[in-house]
Write a protein that holds these residues in place. Structure first.
Motif, short mmCIF file in Angstrom:
data_model
loop_
_atom_site.label_atom_id
_atom_site.label_comp_id
_atom_site.label_asym_id
_atom_site.label_seq_id
_atom_site.Cartn_x
_atom_site.Cartn_y
_atom_site.Cartn_z
N ARG A 75 0.83 -1.21 0.00
CA ARG A 75 0.00 0.00 0.00
C ARG A 75 0.86 1.26 0.00
O ARG A 75 1.88 1.32 0.69
CB ARG A 75 -0.90 0.06 1.24
N TRP A 128 0.13 5.19 1.05
CA TRP A 128 -0.94 5.87 1.80
C TRP A 128 -0.57 7.31 2.12
O TRP A 128 0.60 7.67 2.22
CB TRP A 128 -1.29 5.11 3.09
N GLU A 145 -5.68 5.25 0.71
CA GLU A 145 -4.80 4.11 0.47
C GLU A 145 -4.90 3.67 -0.98
O GLU A 145 -6.01 3.51 -1.51
CB GLU A 145 -5.18 2.93 1.37
N GLN A 146 -3.75 3.46 -1.61
CA GLN A 146 -3.70 2.83 -2.92
C GLN A 146 -3.17 1.40 -2.68
O GLN A 146 -2.02 1.22 -2.28
CB GLN A 146 -2.78 3.58 -3.88
N ARG A 147 -4.03 0.42 -2.93
CA ARG A 147 -3.77 -0.95 -2.53
C ARG A 147 -3.40 -1.82 -3.74
O ARG A 147 -4.11 -1.84 -4.74
CB ARG A 147 -5.01 -1.55 -1.84
N PHE A 187 -5.58 -3.65 -8.30
CA PHE A 187 -5.45 -2.33 -7.69
C PHE A 187 -6.80 -1.86 -7.15
O PHE A 187 -7.84 -2.04 -7.79
CB PHE A 187 -4.93 -1.33 -8.71
N ASN A 207 -8.59 1.44 -4.47
CA ASN A 207 -8.46 2.66 -3.66
C ASN A 207 -9.40 2.58 -2.46
O ASN A 207 -10.52 2.07 -2.57
CB ASN A 207 -8.83 3.90 -4.47
#
Length: 239
Positions: A100, A102, A123-125, A144, A146
């Motif tokens: 992640r 963040w 968060e970009q997961r 991906f 968010n």
């Protein structure tokens, strides 16, 4: 009217959670802030979470970030987190990583003697794709997603000292998780989960707290709802 509203909301909550899968687990957490020069500091938290009924390690999480103090009560952070989650597919279990990026904004203020903190986090997961091959759980590539998180926490000292530097306290907090953008890689819905928490702790000195409490994790998954009852032990270090 307030009592009636509370009773109705409680009844509704019981009705919703009655259809949920129930779990019981334990979480250990260490939250740390290390000051550096000027207005910057380093954030580091490490967490270990068990699976249902404390059978295995469900999650290992390590999260770090760079803090920048914008004002006395406002701090911005950007960071990275590594999460290893236990997954089970067709009876085969194993661990899958998630990475992640963040960003967050933390605002703090006091209401009488209560210290209140608001946290807004994006968060970009990057979530691993898992599959079973030759009887083992394998991971290849990622999807991906968010997510937005809003957290509010109140710390209530049991003494009248101002500022509060030592003694017993109670903590109340809640955190709401919402999926943003394309939701198909996660549960397909905007609502992801909610975590409500109540704890009692002791501040040994102004830079160190220890607390224990109960956390209710209400998760809306792709295949149904999970109501996780968690006993959490946490430490907070500020250097």
């Amino acid at each position: 009217m307030r009592k009636i509203t509370t009773a109705l909301l409680s009844f509704l909550l019981i009705g919703i959670t009655s259809f949920a899968q129930t779990q019981f687990s334990g979480w250990l957490a260490s939250f740390n802030t290390f000051s550096s020069k000027g207005k910057t500091s380093i954030h580091l938290d490490v967490q270990l979470r068990s699976s249902d009924e404390w059978k295995e390690v469900q999650t290992f999480l390590a999260r770090t970030g760079l803090n920048l103090k914008l004002r006395k009560n406002i701090t911005a952070t950007i960071g990275y987190a590594y999460i290893s989650n236990r997954r089970t597919i067709t009876g085969i279990a194993g661990y899958a990583p998630e990475h992640r990026i963040w960003q967050q904004l933390l605002l703090s203020h006091n209401w009488k003697r209560v210290g209140i903190a608001h946290r807004f986090r994006l968060e970009q997961r990057f979530i691993s794709r898992s599959f079973v091959q030759n009887g083992n759980l394998e991971n290849s590539g990622n999807v991906f997603a968010n997510r937005f998180r809003y957290f509010i926490r109140g710390l209530i000292p049991f003494n009248d000292a101002m500022p509060f530097s030592k003694g017993l306290f109670a903590a109340l907090q809640n955190e709401l998780f919402l999926n943003l953008g394309d939701k198909s890689p996660v549960n397909g819905k905007t609502f992801d989960q909610n975590r409500a928490y109540i704890a009692v702790g002791y501040r040994l000195k102004s830079s160190f707290d220890i607390e224990a409490g109960y956390l209710n994790q209400y998760i809306e998954g792709r295949n149904g709802i999970t109501n996780n009852h968690v006993i959490q032990l946490a430490t907070y270090l500020r250097l």
